[in-house]
Design an enzyme around this catalytic site. Sequence first.
Site, PDB file in Angstrom:
ATOM      1  N   CYS A 187       0.832  -1.195   0.000  1.00 43.16           N
ATOM      2  CA  CYS A 187       0.000   0.000   0.000  1.00 43.16           C
ATOM      3  C   CYS A 187       0.877   1.260   0.000  1.00 43.16           C
ATOM      4  CB  CYS A 187      -0.974  -0.045   1.179  1.00 43.16           C
ATOM      5  SG  CYS A 187      -2.460   0.944   0.915  1.00 43.16           S
ATOM      6  N   HIS A 234      -3.276  -5.134   1.463  1.00 45.75           N
ATOM      7  CA  HIS A 234      -2.661  -5.406   2.766  1.00 45.75           C
ATOM      8  C   HIS A 234      -2.682  -6.905   3.102  1.00 45.75           C
ATOM      9  CE1 HIS A 234      -2.381  -1.235   4.385  1.00 45.75           C
ATOM     10  NE2 HIS A 234      -3.394  -1.015   3.569  1.00 45.75           N
ATOM     11  N   GLU A 265      -0.924  -8.343   5.213  1.00 47.57           N
ATOM     12  CA  GLU A 265      -0.687  -8.467   6.651  1.00 47.57           C
ATOM     13  C   GLU A 265      -1.975  -8.406   7.468  1.00 47.57           C
ATOM     14  OE1 GLU A 265      -0.576  -4.004   5.935  1.00 47.57           O
ATOM     15  OE2 GLU A 265      -0.113  -5.861   4.842  1.00 47.57           O
TER      16      GLU A 265
END
Length: 253
Positions: free
Chosen positions: A79, A203, A205
């Site tokens: 990002c 994302h 994560e």
Amino acid sequence: MGVVGVLALQGSFNEHIAALRRLGVKGVEIRKPEQLQTISSLIIPGGESTTMAKLAEFHNLFPALREFVQMGKPVWGTCAGLIFLANKAVGQKEGGQELVGGLDCTVHRNYFGSQIQSFEAELVVPELASKEGGPETFRGVFIRAPAVLDVGPEVEVLADYPIPSNKVLYSSSAVEIEEESAVPETKVIVAVKQGKLLGTAFHPELTADTRWHSYFLKMASDLGEETSNALVAVSEAASSSDPQTKYDLPIFR
């Protein structure tokens, strides 16, 4: 011993550290230029890209980050991190922001719109599935996400996302759009790789799927280095919790 660093100025660095931990790896939080000398690969997380850039400038990190990239060391930007790694960014706030560069591509800073336009989507990821196994798709979490508008000949496109042909790019009094880059697309690029540089507009994560992290670790190990399962954290502030999606928080790009 290969050491994985996570730029820890702002944004979702704790979530990346938690994802690495699920793979048996502890990430090293990086906040100062000299700490880059202790690592062999780096993750630049999502966050508010302008704020991250100002903090990086305050800590005089940009020269060291550019040198790290130019040395051919593996770097992954998610990002806001993707914006950092791009050679060119459009749609930035007035005055723009400093970039690290390295990825031969142009990124639109707020391509998908504002915070309330954040979304999740199933992305077709043949390269990831081929290398890491699992399903042919990956659930991408897009939060005020950028997108790649064009790439150079050495850039490999790893994922794209279909958009309506009548899509209007996000604009506001705080964001200046370069009209020549605002051409409607059938698909927009959301994941790229060039050499040892990896960029995702979403994302990973913030999901339970660690395949992108595993993919990046193998990029690092391709240099003949072995990623340690017992890395020493620089800061005691590393999160011990699992990552959770945080759509209502303003820290994500």
